[in-house]
Design an enzyme around this catalytic site. Structure first.
Site, PDB file in Angstrom:
ATOM      1  N   TYR A   1      49.894  43.794 148.002  1.00 27.53           N
ATOM      2  CA  TYR A   1      51.285  44.244 148.149  1.00 27.53           C
ATOM      3  C   TYR A   1      51.568  45.437 147.252  1.00 27.53           C
ATOM      4  O   TYR A   1      51.182  45.466 146.087  1.00 27.53           O
ATOM      5  CB  TYR A   1      52.247  43.115 147.781  1.00 27.53           C
ATOM      6  CG  TYR A   1      52.342  42.038 148.813  1.00 27.53           C
ATOM      7  CD1 TYR A   1      52.797  42.317 150.104  1.00 27.53           C
ATOM      8  CD2 TYR A   1      51.989  40.729 148.497  1.00 27.53           C
ATOM      9  CE1 TYR A   1      52.891  41.314 151.059  1.00 27.53           C
ATOM     10  CE2 TYR A   1      52.082  39.719 149.447  1.00 27.53           C
ATOM     11  CZ  TYR A   1      52.539  40.015 150.715  1.00 27.53           C
ATOM     12  OH  TYR A   1      52.629  39.024 151.655  1.00 27.53           O
TER      13      TYR A   1
ATOM     14  N   LYS B   1      57.145  16.197 127.438  1.00 28.53           N
ATOM     15  CA  LYS B   1      58.212  16.690 128.333  1.00 28.53           C
ATOM     16  C   LYS B   1      57.604  17.611 129.388  1.00 28.53           C
ATOM     17  O   LYS B   1      56.442  18.030 129.259  1.00 28.53           O
ATOM     18  CB  LYS B   1      59.266  17.427 127.501  1.00 28.53           C
ATOM     19  CG  LYS B   1      58.732  18.657 126.771  1.00 28.53           C
ATOM     20  CD  LYS B   1      59.659  19.084 125.646  1.00 28.53           C
ATOM     21  CE  LYS B   1      59.109  20.319 124.948  1.00 28.53           C
ATOM     22  NZ  LYS B   1      59.778  20.583 123.665  1.00 28.53           N
TER      23      LYS B   1
HETATM   24  C1  LIG Z   1      58.853  20.666 122.610  1.00 23.47           C
HETATM   25  C2  LIG Z   1      59.135  20.127 121.253  1.00 23.47           C
HETATM   26  C3  LIG Z   1      58.096  19.877 120.352  1.00 23.47           C
HETATM   27  C4  LIG Z   1      56.647  20.243 120.635  1.00 23.47           C
HETATM   28  O1  LIG Z   1      56.451  21.604 120.372  1.00 23.47           O
HETATM   29  P1  LIG Z   1      54.996  22.259 120.488  1.00 23.47           P
HETATM   30  O2  LIG Z   1      55.194  23.640 120.018  1.00 23.47           O
HETATM   31  O3  LIG Z   1      54.628  22.196 121.934  1.00 23.47           O
HETATM   32  O4  LIG Z   1      54.095  21.451 119.647  1.00 23.47           O
HETATM   33  C5  LIG Z   1      58.409  19.281 119.150  1.00 23.47           C
HETATM   34  N1  LIG Z   1      59.685  18.965 118.839  1.00 23.47           N
HETATM   35  C6  LIG Z   1      60.710  19.213 119.674  1.00 23.47           C
HETATM   36  C7  LIG Z   1      62.087  18.835 119.266  1.00 23.47           C
HETATM   37  C8  LIG Z   1      60.478  19.805 120.905  1.00 23.47           C
HETATM   38  O5  LIG Z   1      61.500  20.050 121.728  1.00 23.47           O
END
Ligand SMILES: *Cc1c(COP(=O)(O)O)cnc(C)c1O
Length: 365
Positions: free
Chosen positions: A261, A35
């Site tokens: 800044y 994702k």
């Molecule tokens: C994002 C996600 C993962 C992966 O998690 P990590 O900590 O990056 O390994 C696994 N399961 C679900 C449902 C997620 O949303």
């Protein structure tokens, strides 16, 4: 076009991290979580690289899944939050997207979908999510069997239903939340003879009893550790992204002069300042504090002054011969993205996931 700042993506490191997950969970299937553009690494490239080594992919939005299909990714893709409406159910059925089902209206949308209108549809594969304590998504334990039966009996649902849950605190090793969630999950699925899925990266690395039938690693694939403290297995991960730029200006300033800044950094001695062409517009966190380590010409030096949109300033007084054109490395093998995140008051997930499109990704094998 300026190519000063860029992200080098090491696909060999990606494969090695995935191999570590496979080695730790030899009997589990792998659903690689890609994702948010594969945590900023480029979802299509990551998927095509991992496709021979994993059984499925996971994304959050159907648009992400459609992009992957459009680019030739053939493996099943699980929509981790399920379909958001009836149209998405129909698209999923036609594209071999798997659906997470986490509430009653998603069950209804699936059981009532007119799938017979889709040519050659074999029905939907679904994962049923249980809320064992994170309280974000999923059926309450007492509602799981009812939802399971409805799905099981629907002609629209094909194959095994994977029962899954998500841990709230798997990266915290000295508290019992994960074991409590695991216990609830186990007593719930024991009467059902179904495949299970629980483990994110932290659970893959630290909670072997939770590996189940499908692991869901995300962060670890990209070579970052989910843990705050050093962890034996996490040290075997290889950072996949190296964020690079270059020195574009240098100057010598007197004691008492301020940099950037708000004048947030003050020279306590005559100081050499190198300006590097990367800023928060390139995904380097604006919250990074004075002292955040930056690699300039192969050596570590402290960030000096606020991060600008397109530039940072680094105190290179203790380094020899820094000149315009020198390479700078913001994170990678020398300084980890997790370390930069710590200085910026956030975590590696956020820094990677929000890497903007404008940063050119260069893929190396
Ligand atoms: C994002 C996600 C993962 C992966 O998690 P990590 O900590 O990056 O390994 C696994 N399961 C679900 C449902 C997620 O949303």
């Amino acid at each position: 076009m300026s190519r000063a700042s860029r992200a080098i993506i090491d696909l060999a490191a990606l494969k090695r991290n995935c191999a570590l997950a496979a080695q730790l969970c030899p009997t589990a299937n792998i659903l690689a979580v890609i994702k948010a553009n594969a945590y900023g690494h480029g979802a299509v490239q990551v998927a095509l690289t991992l496709e021979p080594s994993v059984q499925a992919f996971g994304v959050a939005r159907i648009e992400e899944a459609l992009t992957l299909r459009g680019c030739g990714v053939g493996r099943p893709i699980l929509l981790l939050e399920g379909a958001f409406d009836a149209d998405e159910v129909m698209i999923a059925a036609g594209q071999d997207f798997w659906l997470m089902v986490e509430n009653a209206s998603q069950v209804q949308a699936i059981t009532e979908a007119p799938l017979q209108s889709i040519h050659a549809s074999r029905g939907l594969r679904v994962w049923l999510k249980v809320d064992t304590g994170m309280h974000r998504l999923g059926f309450q334990p007492q509602d799981v069997y009812g939802a399971y039966e409805q799905l099981k009996q629907s002609r629209n649902v094909q194959g095994d239903i994977v029962i899954c849950t998500h841990f709230a605190c798997a990266e915290l090793l000295n508290q019992d939340t994960t074991e409590v969630q695991f216990g609830k999950f186990n007593s719930l699925i024991r009467p059902l003879n179904v495949p299970s899925s629980l483990a994110n990266s932290a659970a893959v690395l630290a909670w072997p009893q939770t590996h189940g039938d499908w692991i869901r690693p995300g962060l670890m694939l990209y070579g970052a550790s989910p843990f705050e403290a050093p962890h034996d297995l996490a040290t075997q991960l290889h950072p996949v992204m190296t964020l690079q730029s270059a020195v574009i200006s240098t100057r010598r300033i007197a004691t008492g002069e301020r940099v950037g800044y708000g004048g947030a950094w003050c020279a306590e001695r005559t100081s050499n300042i190198a300006t590097v062409a990367i800023g928060y517009g390139d995904g380097y966190p604006r919250g990074a504090k004075n002292g955040t380590p930056v690699v300039v010409n192969g050596q570590v030096a402290p960030l000096a002054g606020r991060v600008s949109m397109d530039m940072i300033t680094v105190d290179v007084t203790d380094l020899e011969g820094i000149t315009v054109g020198n390479r700078a490395e913001l994170w990678g093998n020398t300084v980890s993205v997790s370390e930069v995140a710590r200085y910026a008051g956030t975590n590696a997930y956020e820094l990677l996931a929000r890497m903007p499109q404008r940063v050119v990704r260069r893929y190396v094998h």
